[in-house]
Structure formats: structure tokens, C-alpha cells
Design a protein around this motif. Structure first.
Motif, short mmCIF file in Angstrom:
data_model
loop_
_atom_site.label_atom_id
_atom_site.label_comp_id
_atom_site.label_asym_id
_atom_site.label_seq_id
_atom_site.Cartn_x
_atom_site.Cartn_y
_atom_site.Cartn_z
N ILE A 174 7.08 6.70 -1.83
CA ILE A 174 6.81 5.37 -1.22
C ILE A 174 7.28 5.78 0.36
O ILE A 174 8.27 6.22 0.62
CB ILE A 174 7.88 4.37 -1.60
N GLU A 175 6.14 5.75 1.15
CA GLU A 175 6.09 6.14 2.39
C GLU A 175 7.28 5.36 3.21
O GLU A 175 7.42 4.27 3.02
CB GLU A 175 4.99 5.87 3.15
N GLY A 176 8.23 6.05 3.76
CA GLY A 176 9.55 5.22 4.31
C GLY A 176 10.61 4.88 3.64
O GLY A 176 11.41 4.30 3.90
N LEU A 177 10.63 5.55 2.43
CA LEU A 177 11.80 5.04 1.58
C LEU A 177 12.44 6.71 1.34
O LEU A 177 11.86 7.58 0.77
CB LEU A 177 11.18 4.60 0.15
N TYR A 178 13.80 6.73 1.67
CA TYR A 178 14.52 7.87 1.55
C TYR A 178 15.57 7.79 0.74
O TYR A 178 16.38 6.76 0.71
CB TYR A 178 14.77 8.45 3.00
N LEU A 179 15.96 8.93 -0.02
CA LEU A 179 17.15 8.50 -1.20
C LEU A 179 18.20 9.63 -0.82
O LEU A 179 17.88 10.81 -0.35
CB LEU A 179 16.54 8.95 -2.50
N ASN A 180 19.39 9.34 -1.16
CA ASN A 180 20.49 10.23 -0.74
C ASN A 180 21.59 9.61 -2.06
O ASN A 180 22.24 8.70 -2.02
CB ASN A 180 21.33 9.73 0.63
N PHE A 181 21.39 10.47 -2.99
CA PHE A 181 22.25 10.09 -4.34
C PHE A 181 22.68 11.20 -5.01
O PHE A 181 22.25 12.48 -4.64
CB PHE A 181 21.52 9.06 -5.14
N GLY A 182 23.47 11.21 -6.22
CA GLY A 182 23.57 12.00 -7.04
C GLY A 182 24.97 13.01 -6.62
O GLY A 182 24.97 14.44 -6.81
N TRP A 183 25.85 12.47 -6.17
CA TRP A 183 26.97 13.27 -5.45
C TRP A 183 28.21 13.56 -6.53
O TRP A 183 29.10 14.03 -6.05
CB TRP A 183 27.57 12.33 -4.15
N ILE A 190 13.41 3.05 5.30
CA ILE A 190 14.83 2.78 4.63
C ILE A 190 15.66 3.85 3.95
O ILE A 190 14.97 4.53 3.34
CB ILE A 190 14.69 1.53 3.61
N GLY A 191 16.81 3.89 4.25
CA GLY A 191 17.47 5.06 3.36
C GLY A 191 18.88 4.40 2.60
O GLY A 191 19.49 3.53 3.03
N ASN A 223 0.82 -1.16 0.18
CA ASN A 223 0.02 -0.04 -0.05
C ASN A 223 0.74 1.23 -0.16
O ASN A 223 0.61 2.29 0.90
CB ASN A 223 -0.85 0.00 1.25
N GLY A 224 1.84 1.25 -0.80
CA GLY A 224 2.76 2.21 -0.92
C GLY A 224 3.73 2.63 0.22
O GLY A 224 4.05 3.69 0.47
N LYS A 225 3.89 1.60 1.27
CA LYS A 225 4.47 1.67 2.25
C LYS A 225 5.35 0.88 2.35
O LYS A 225 5.58 -0.46 2.11
CB LYS A 225 3.78 1.69 3.82
N ILE A 226 6.77 1.11 2.98
CA ILE A 226 7.84 0.10 3.30
C ILE A 226 7.57 -0.58 4.50
O ILE A 226 7.16 -0.20 5.30
CB ILE A 226 9.30 1.10 3.29
N ALA A 249 16.85 1.04 -7.20
CA ALA A 249 15.50 1.88 -7.40
C ALA A 249 14.93 1.09 -8.41
O ALA A 249 13.63 1.27 -8.41
CB ALA A 249 15.87 3.30 -7.96
N GLU A 250 15.61 0.53 -9.40
CA GLU A 250 14.78 -0.29 -10.31
C GLU A 250 13.88 -1.32 -9.54
O GLU A 250 12.97 -1.64 -10.16
CB GLU A 250 15.72 -0.99 -11.09
N LYS A 251 14.25 -1.83 -8.50
CA LYS A 251 13.54 -2.88 -7.94
C LYS A 251 12.48 -2.42 -7.38
O LYS A 251 11.45 -3.17 -6.95
CB LYS A 251 14.52 -3.62 -6.77
N LEU A 252 12.18 -1.08 -7.17
CA LEU A 252 11.16 -0.40 -6.78
C LEU A 252 10.44 0.44 -7.88
O LEU A 252 9.74 1.19 -7.66
CB LEU A 252 11.62 0.65 -5.76
#
Lengths: 418, 88
Positions: free
Chosen positions: A355-364, A233-234, A215-218, A245-248
Motif C-alpha cells: 500500500i503506497e504510503g503505508l510503512y511498517l515497523n514491528f517484530g522487535w 502513515i508509519g 487505489n492502493g494509496k493511503i 494490519a487487520e484493518k488493512l
């Protein structure tokens, strides 16, 4: 946790250094965690540390496919700086510089922060003008910046090519005196040790194979060492972010590229600063062991191979020789490559997702190492509070839709050129 | 070093080529109503696989033609090259 000090060093010398405590545990994964961080590099370890320290969230696991510190945090050129022009970048990285300045004391681990100054050389009047504009923007944001003339530079970096026959004559430069270097491994290990002491489980050799989303939640994460329940999840996996990300079923505005670096044989001290070449892309500093640490351009095509190709290395080092002719006499000791998460505007993303509970940290892009403390600090805030902090409020995932790009270099969406 | 087979000139060293990125990106059709999302996808979003990747290369120090390459992004093995007009 055993505190490190001159006294603990002396005490352990009597037992031939055989009785030091283990620096971090090697726990089995638990069934459930409050937060799971994927990726045991600098950013992941720092995030877990600040989650525990600033937000009292200690039921945290770091899942690492290989071993901690084996990815980009062990593959960079260790440069620290906050010499950015645009406000979102300047303020973000400057907060990071303040964390760097106190990091050894805070972690009780010598990260060997060395504010030796970073000098960007200018090779034309136009470039000097651009640098003074950037320098002024930095000073308006409270960041130290000094313009240097040719004569001052001659005293500071006497081995650079100041001859009139230089292919790219040196006109001057922009310096951030507080910029410098830190010991990359110590940063990873220092964060790991403190995070572990506060209860964070560092789980190495544990690969994430899938996510449980309902239901859109981790609801959890599937790993090579079993399923783990969690609501948050971070991801801190740099060049591998697209693969997870592809898995999501998410497509991200990044490409993965290999960036090489290399060190020469060690020589006596001859370079006291970090210096960047302005007529191309080359930067170097001298390590405490005496090696010249050098880097430059990406190889220039999408790559997940953690090794590079010779033409790029040759190109980068020829720029180095144009700047410091005596480098041509040195032998290269080691070369290596790391996978960069090149974003489409050259700036990172630290944000929530749909997605609730999914946090991203990328693009450095090239600059993840210097951001390690501030990235961890803001990402921990974002995960704990479920909202972005003012510092990372401009690093939104949707800025590519809204048009609020942070294009520090202004080179467009050709990531392999930027 | 990569050896790339230009469909017009044959095998040449990597030094003669420059890269052009994901070959699957298509510019929205001219004269057709285009949504913001379509523009956004075209400008900013790329395939970024670990494995087979179809991409554009430019024989810039040779015949100056653009062409397509199917390459493995983890091993750098090149499976196939083709003219722009041809299917990879």
C-alpha cells in the motif's frame, strides 16, 4: 524551547521550580499532516524526531491511544547492547549504540546512558565456543567484545555462584563493555520534548480506528478524535501491529506475547554490570535506586494482557537464584508485563508495504528498547525517502517469502520458545 | 495461573502443559502440487487475534496428549477444550 543546564536548574531553584516551561504541548489534531506516526512509544517518538531533524519534515502527528511512554518503552529492563552475530543485526544495532552514546547531549535531556558492560555467562565448553564465535563476528563488525575467564569473572561479579556444587557452573563469559543501560522514561520524554519543539504534534488519548485507502494509496486515518488526512502513515505499535494490519486486510508474520519483568526491593550496590544467565533465560542489572531489575522468558502463550502469570515468574526467578544465590533473600517489589511483537525469525521489519504510503515497523521481540534510536532513525529515512536505508535493507517484510531470514537464535518459528 | 481442562484427564494446573500455538494452521496436503505462497503461509503466518483464539496445548506432564483450546488472549478466559479430532 528552554534549554536544560546547570544554570537553568539554579535559576529555577529560586522560584521553587514552579516556573519550568511545559515540556511538550497538548495540541488538537489538525485536518492534515504530511506524515502520521501511529504509536507514541519510544520508536514512534524517535521516528518523529528524526523525521524533523534529519529530513526537515515537521508537519507530523504522533497518535497515541493512551499516553506517551506508557507501553513497552515504560515496561522494559532498559538494557542496551549490540552483541549480535549476523551482519544485518550487528551493523544495525551498532549504529544504534553510537546514537546512544551521544543521545543525552543531542536531546539536551539526560537519558542516563550507563555503559556498564553486559556479560553473557557460559556454563559449558560448548557454550564458550559459541560465545567466542559470536565475539569474533562482533569484532569483525567493529563491535567491542571481550572473552572473560572464570577468575576474571570472580572479581567482577563476586556474588555469582562460583562454587563447584553450582547446578550450572560458570565456565566463562562474553562481555560487550559498551553495553549497559539507559533510563527508559527519559528516552521517551527526551525524544518527545525535542520532536515537539520542532513542530511535531503529540496527540495523546487518540485511538486509530481505521484507514482511508484509495487505489492502493493511503489517503488518511480515522481516529477517535476525527479523521485526519495524510499521504504517509508509519505504524510503531509493537504488539498491536496485527490488530491495525487487520484493518488493512494484512496478515503479518508475528504473534503477540506477554513478557514479564520485575524489580526487587532496593539494596546497596552489589552488581555493577548487566548479567545474563547462559543455562536458561534470565538477565538482571541493578538500577540507580538499588533495585534488582530482572526479566527472562515469555509467559509462553499468545497474550494481549499487559500482565503476566506466576509460574513463569517463579521459573525465571529460580534461574536468577541459581546464578546469584543471595537473590533468594530479596523481596519482589513490582512485577509487570508488556506485549511483544514476536516475529517468526526473531528479527524486526522496517519496510514499505504494497500500500503506497503505508510503512511498517514491528517484530522487535524482546529487544525493542535498545533499538529505539536506530529504529527511529532508519524508519524516518524509509518514510521520508520512500526506500529502505542500507542499515534496514535486510529487515524486509518479504524476507519470509524470499528465504533471507535473519535467524539470530535459529530456533525456528515457535515464537514463544525464541 | 491458568486452569486447563485436558479432554482426557480433566482440570489441571498450567504447570502440566506446554503450548503449541495457532490450531488453525494446516500443513499443505502430501502429494499435491503446493505453491510457494501456501508453504509460506503454513510456515510463517499465524492468526494473532485479540480475543478468541483457537490453539494447541500439550499435556506434557500428564497424559502427553495434544488437544485444542479456545481461549481469550486478552482475559485468558478458557471457553472450551476438545480433542484434536473434534471441532472446537
Amino acid at each position: 524551547m528552554q534549554r536544560y543546564s546547570i544554570f537553568s536548574l539554579i535559576k529555577n531553584a529560586f522560584s521553587n521550580h514552579q516556573n519550568w516551561d511545559v515540556v511538550w504541548r497538548d495540541p488538537e489534531p489538525k485536518k492534515e499532516y504530511d506524515v502520521v506516526i501511529v504509536g507514541g512509544g519510544g520508536h514512534g517518538l524517535a521516528t518523529a524526531y528524526y523525521l524533523a531533524k534529519e529530513h526537515n519534515i515537521t508537519n507530523v502527528a504522533i497518535l497515541e491511544k493512551g499516553w506517551i511512554g506508557g507501553g513497552n518503552v515504560g515496561r522494559n529492563t532498559t538494557i542496551l547492547r549490540s552483541n549480535y552475530m549476523w551482519d544485518p543485526n550487528g551493523l544495525f544495532y551498532e549504529y544504534g549504540m553510537k546514537l546512544w552514546e551521544n543521545l543525552s547531549q543531542e536531546l539536551n535531556y539526560n537519558v542516563m546512558y550507563s555503559p556498564r558492560g553486559i556479560i553473557n555467562l557460559a556454563h559449558s565448553d560448548a557454550q564458550l565456543n559459541a560465545y567466542s564465535r559470536r565475539g569474533n563476528s562482533m569484532r569483525l563488525n567493529g563491535i567491542d567484545a571481550v572473552m572473560l575467564g572464570r577468575e576474571e569473572l570472580k572479581k567482577m561479579i563476586p556474588f555469582a555462584d562460583f562454587s563447584t556444587s553450582a547446578r550450572f557452573p560458570i565456565f566463562g563469559g562474553l562481555m560487550q563493555p559498551r553495553g549497559g543501560t539507559a533510563r527508559h522514561d527519559a528516552v521517551a520524554w527526551g525524544y518527545a520534548r525535542q520532536a515537539d519543539s520542532m513542530g511535531v504534534d503529540i496527540i495523546q488519548h487518540c485511538e486509530v480506528t481505521g484507514f482511508d485507502v484509495r487505489n492502493g494509496k493511503i489517503e488518511g486515518v480515522q481516529t477517535s478524535r476525527g479523521n485526519i488526512k495524510t499521504k504517509k502513515i508509519g505504524l510503531c505499535v509493537a504488539g498491536s501491529t496485527s490488530l491495525l494490519a487487520e484493518k488493512l486486510n494484512m496478515k503479518l508474520p508475528i504473534e503477540s506475547h506477554v513478557l514479564q519483568a520485575c524489580v526487587s526491593e532496593p539494596v546497596k550496590p552489589f552488581l555493577n554490570h548487566v548479567v545474563t544467565f547462559g543455562a536458561g533465560h534470565f538477565y538482571c542489572s541493578q538500577s540507580d535506586k538499588g533495585e534488582m531489575v530482572m526479566g527472562g522468558d515469555l509467559d509462553g502463550y499468545n497474550s494481549y494482557a499487559q500482565r503476566g502469570n506466576l509460574p513463569t515468574l517463579q521459573h525465571v526467578l529460580s534461574e536468577g537464584v541459581a546464578m546469584f544465590p543471595n537473590l533468594s533473600r530479596l523481596k519482589i517489589l513490582r512485577t509487570w508485563g508488556g506485549i511483544m511483537d514476536m516475529s517468526m525469525d526473531g528479527s524486526p521489519v522496517i519496510d514499505k508495504t504494497h500500500i503506497e504510503g503505508l510503512y511498517l515497523n514491528f517484530g522487535w521481540c524482546y529487544g525493542g528498547f535498545k533499538a529505539t534510536p536506530v529504529s527511529g532513525w532508519t524508519f524516518a529515512y524509509t518514510i521520508a525517502q520512500n526506500q529502505t536505508h542500507e542499515l534496514n535493507s535486510k529487515y524486509k517484510l518479504n524476507r519470509f517469502n524470499t528465504g533471507y531470514l535473519i535467524d539470530e537464535k535459529g530456533v525456528g518459528t515457535k515464537t514463544w520458545i525464541g | 495461573m491458568l486452569e486447563i481442562k485436558c479432554p482426557y484427564c480433566g482440570k489441571r494446573s498450567q504447570n502440566e502443559f506446554s503450548y503449541g500455538g495457532d490450531a488453525s494452521v494446516k500443513r499443505p496436503q502430501l502429494g499435491k502440487e503446493t505453491s510457494d505462497k501456501e508453504w509460506n503461509d503454513f510456515v510463517y503466518f499465524r492468526n494473532n487475534p485479540r480475543g478468541k483464539h483457537s490453539e494447541l496445548w500439550h499435556h506434557v506432564a500428564g497424559c502427553r496428549q495434544w488437544f485444542k483450546v479456545l481461549r481469550n488472549t486478552a482475559t485468558h478466559e478458557i471457553f472450551k477444550t476438545s480433542k484434536i479430532s473434534e471441532e472446537l
